[in-house]
Motif scaffolding. Structure first.
Motif, mmCIF file in Angstrom:
data_model
loop_
_atom_site.group_PDB
_atom_site.id
_atom_site.type_symbol
_atom_site.label_atom_id
_atom_site.label_comp_id
_atom_site.label_asym_id
_atom_site.label_seq_id
_atom_site.Cartn_x
_atom_site.Cartn_y
_atom_site.Cartn_z
ATOM 1 N N GLU A 199 0.805 -1.218 0.000
ATOM 2 C CA GLU A 199 0.000 0.000 0.000
ATOM 3 C C GLU A 199 0.834 1.262 0.000
ATOM 4 O OE1 GLU A 199 -3.513 1.844 -0.515
ATOM 5 O OE2 GLU A 199 -3.186 -0.324 -0.394
ATOM 6 N N ASP A 200 1.967 1.279 0.732
ATOM 7 C CA ASP A 200 2.748 2.520 0.857
ATOM 8 C C ASP A 200 3.747 2.723 -0.273
ATOM 9 O OD1 ASP A 200 4.727 0.710 1.407
ATOM 10 O OD2 ASP A 200 4.975 1.292 3.506
ATOM 11 N N ARG A 201 3.796 1.812 -1.237
ATOM 12 C CA ARG A 201 4.635 1.929 -2.438
ATOM 13 C C ARG A 201 6.135 1.914 -2.126
ATOM 14 N NH1 ARG A 201 1.024 3.809 -6.448
ATOM 15 N NH2 ARG A 201 -0.798 4.864 -5.587
ATOM 16 N N ALA A 202 6.514 1.589 -0.904
ATOM 17 C CA ALA A 202 7.934 1.596 -0.549
ATOM 18 C C ALA A 202 8.680 0.437 -1.209
ATOM 19 C CB ALA A 202 8.091 1.530 0.966
ATOM 20 N N VAL A 203 7.983 -0.663 -1.413
ATOM 21 C CA VAL A 203 8.603 -1.853 -2.005
ATOM 22 C C VAL A 203 8.194 -1.946 -3.467
ATOM 23 C CG1 VAL A 203 8.804 -4.355 -1.897
ATOM 24 C CG2 VAL A 203 8.560 -3.029 0.219
ATOM 25 N N PRO A 204 9.139 -1.928 -4.406
ATOM 26 C CA PRO A 204 8.788 -2.014 -5.833
ATOM 27 C C PRO A 204 8.448 -3.439 -6.242
ATOM 28 C CG PRO A 204 11.163 -1.890 -5.575
ATOM 29 C CD PRO A 204 10.585 -1.730 -4.194
ATOM 30 N N GLY A 205 7.903 -3.557 -7.429
ATOM 31 C CA GLY A 205 7.593 -4.872 -7.983
ATOM 32 C C GLY A 205 6.144 -5.269 -7.870
ATOM 33 N N HIS A 206 5.297 -4.356 -7.396
ATOM 34 C CA HIS A 206 3.861 -4.631 -7.285
ATOM 35 C C HIS A 206 3.132 -3.884 -8.403
ATOM 36 C CE1 HIS A 206 4.356 -6.692 -3.458
ATOM 37 N NE2 HIS A 206 5.156 -5.712 -3.078
ATOM 38 N N TRP A 207 2.311 -4.605 -9.152
ATOM 39 C CA TRP A 207 1.677 -4.073 -10.358
ATOM 40 C C TRP A 207 0.161 -4.042 -10.220
ATOM 41 C CZ3 TRP A 207 4.778 -2.850 -14.721
ATOM 42 C CH2 TRP A 207 6.132 -3.210 -14.591
ATOM 43 N N GLU A 208 -0.455 -3.174 -11.001
ATOM 44 C CA GLU A 208 -1.907 -3.138 -11.150
ATOM 45 C C GLU A 208 -2.232 -3.265 -12.635
ATOM 46 O OE1 GLU A 208 -2.684 -0.087 -7.375
ATOM 47 O OE2 GLU A 208 -3.300 0.482 -9.404
ATOM 48 N N THR B 208 5.158 1.713 -7.665
ATOM 49 C CA THR B 208 6.161 2.624 -7.117
ATOM 50 C C THR B 208 6.607 3.669 -8.123
ATOM 51 O OG1 THR B 208 6.966 0.919 -5.597
ATOM 52 C CG2 THR B 208 8.446 2.768 -6.052
ATOM 53 N N THR B 209 6.855 3.249 -9.368
ATOM 54 C CA THR B 209 7.415 4.142 -10.382
ATOM 55 C C THR B 209 6.388 4.645 -11.388
ATOM 56 O OG1 THR B 209 7.941 2.282 -11.843
ATOM 57 C CG2 THR B 209 9.626 2.936 -10.238
ATOM 58 N N ARG B 210 5.190 4.063 -11.389
ATOM 59 C CA ARG B 210 4.145 4.368 -12.385
ATOM 60 C C ARG B 210 4.563 3.957 -13.799
ATOM 61 N NH1 ARG B 210 4.100 6.513 -7.215
ATOM 62 N NH2 ARG B 210 2.187 7.658 -6.800
ATOM 63 N N PHE B 211 5.561 3.073 -13.907
ATOM 64 C CA PHE B 211 6.000 2.592 -15.217
ATOM 65 C C PHE B 211 4.890 1.746 -15.835
ATOM 66 C CE2 PHE B 211 8.217 -0.319 -18.092
ATOM 67 C CZ PHE B 211 9.014 0.561 -18.807
ATOM 68 N N THR B 212 4.601 2.009 -17.114
ATOM 69 C CA THR B 212 3.453 1.407 -17.793
ATOM 70 C C THR B 212 3.896 0.482 -18.921
ATOM 71 O OG1 THR B 212 2.074 3.333 -17.306
ATOM 72 C CG2 THR B 212 1.341 1.894 -19.086
ATOM 73 N N MET B 213 3.273 -0.679 -19.003
ATOM 74 C CA MET B 213 3.446 -1.592 -20.133
ATOM 75 C C MET B 213 2.067 -1.906 -20.710
ATOM 76 S SD MET B 213 6.556 -4.165 -18.991
ATOM 77 C CE MET B 213 5.688 -4.957 -17.643
ATOM 78 N N LEU B 214 1.988 -1.962 -22.034
ATOM 79 C CA LEU B 214 0.728 -2.203 -22.715
ATOM 80 C C LEU B 214 0.735 -3.581 -23.368
ATOM 81 C CD1 LEU B 214 0.107 1.292 -24.362
ATOM 82 C CD2 LEU B 214 -0.665 0.445 -22.135
ATOM 83 N N LEU B 215 -0.407 -4.261 -23.310
ATOM 84 C CA LEU B 215 -0.548 -5.603 -23.860
ATOM 85 C C LEU B 215 -1.294 -5.554 -25.185
ATOM 86 C CD1 LEU B 215 -1.758 -7.401 -20.586
ATOM 87 C CD2 LEU B 215 0.600 -7.008 -21.344
ATOM 88 N N HIS B 216 -0.659 -6.065 -26.214
ATOM 89 C CA HIS B 216 -1.290 -6.123 -27.536
ATOM 90 C C HIS B 216 -2.190 -7.353 -27.580
ATOM 91 C CE1 HIS B 216 -1.023 -6.601 -32.134
ATOM 92 N NE2 HIS B 216 -1.783 -5.563 -31.862
ATOM 93 N N LEU B 217 -3.486 -7.135 -27.773
ATOM 94 C CA LEU B 217 -4.472 -8.223 -27.747
ATOM 95 C C LEU B 217 -5.300 -8.199 -29.031
ATOM 96 C CD1 LEU B 217 -5.638 -7.677 -24.056
ATOM 97 C CD2 LEU B 217 -4.042 -9.427 -24.874
#
Length: 277
Positions: free
Chosen positions: A94-103, A122-131
């Motif tokens: 929840e506190d974003r202190a630990v990276p590696g958690h995705w939504e 944590t970083t708001r880094f985005t990846m998109l899935l081609h479907l």
């Protein structure tokens, strides 16, 4: 009115992002300074008190006024059990202190088209899935026990997530939080193949994956509602993700998600080298 049209793509930084990024990119050049209010005033003066159509088209939402957004949420799914609900997710996420958690989530378009979205908390880094749709979509009836021809069935989504996650170190593949959509019916296989622990939000509770909801709102600038998302190639999705990941964020002290995520990668690699010595 007819179908909505795809809009022009651009980097689309907000005035606040531009204003706060200039000192980072030009630390020695004091002439490269401007407040976000000055930028807004210049736009409105140019538009004579109101944003003209060409200026409105540059807004992320494509409209000058905020309007309510309709939400359609499915009921709870049988494959979602109590032990994988978001209430069981570790508090450290929840506190974003630990990276590696995705939504993650799907954004939907015309004719059952869809694009998958993944955002690192944590970083708001985005990846998109081609479907892309499967052969025979809307041309033949779907086999009840076969894959979803629209391209965003459970198997297609699992394979797409597995593919984009394969290049990441295991330290950055801790968990994934998703809505209770049928596209995640194969979450057990997904966890086996990627190492991600999958958690599900409560029904009709999109705020429980708020980072992803915010990102999906930004993506609607490039993929407007009511348009055919299957028209976009995988390279198009990569270009949009790059634009979003190189946009400075207030939540990151005006770093870009790409810069923050790359720092994580370097940190993980350094620790891996140190432990092997």
């Amino acid at each position: 009115q007819g179908r909505r049209q795809a809009r022009r793509w651009s980097r689309a930084w907000s005035p606040q992002q531009i204003s706060n990024r200039l000192p980072i990119d030009f630390p020695e050049d004091t002439s490269m300074r401007i407040s976000h209010e000055a930028i807004y005033q210049a736009l409105y003066v140019q538009g004579r008190g109101a944003l003209q159509r060409e200026l409105t088209a540059c807004l992320r939402t494509g409209r000058a006024l905020r309007v309510p957004r309709e939400r359609v949420r499915a009921r709870g799914k049988s494959f979602v059990t109590a032990e994988i609900m978001i209430s069981e997710r570790p508090a450290s996420v929840e506190d974003r202190a630990v990276p590696g958690h995705w939504e993650g989530d799907l954004i939907l378009g015309l004719d059952s088209s869809a694009i998958g979205t993944l955002v690192e908390r944590t970083t708001r880094f985005t990846m998109l899935l081609h479907l892309p749709p499967q052969p025979g979509h809307r041309q033949q009836p779907r086999d009840k026990h076969g894959p979803a021809l629209a391209g965003h069935g459970a198997e297609a989504v699992r394979e797409a997530i597995t593919k984009v996650m394969s290049s990441l170190p295991k330290q950055l593949k801790k968990s994934l939080t998703w809505d209770q959509g049928a596209e995640m019916a194969q979450h057990v296989k997904l966890s086996m193949h990627t190492g991600l622990q999958v958690y599900f939000c409560d029904p009709q509770s999109p705020w429980q994956r708020g980072t992803n909801e915010n990102t999906n709102g930004l993506l609607r600038q490039y993929f407007p509602k009511g348009t055919d998302l299957s028209a976009h190639r995988a390279t198009d999705l990569q270009a949009v993700a790059l634009a979003l990941n190189t946009r400075p964020r207030k939540s990151l002290d005006w770093q870009t998600p790409a810069e923050a995520f790359n720092e994580l990668i370097r940190s993980v690699n350094k620790r891996s080298v140190a432990t092997t010595r």
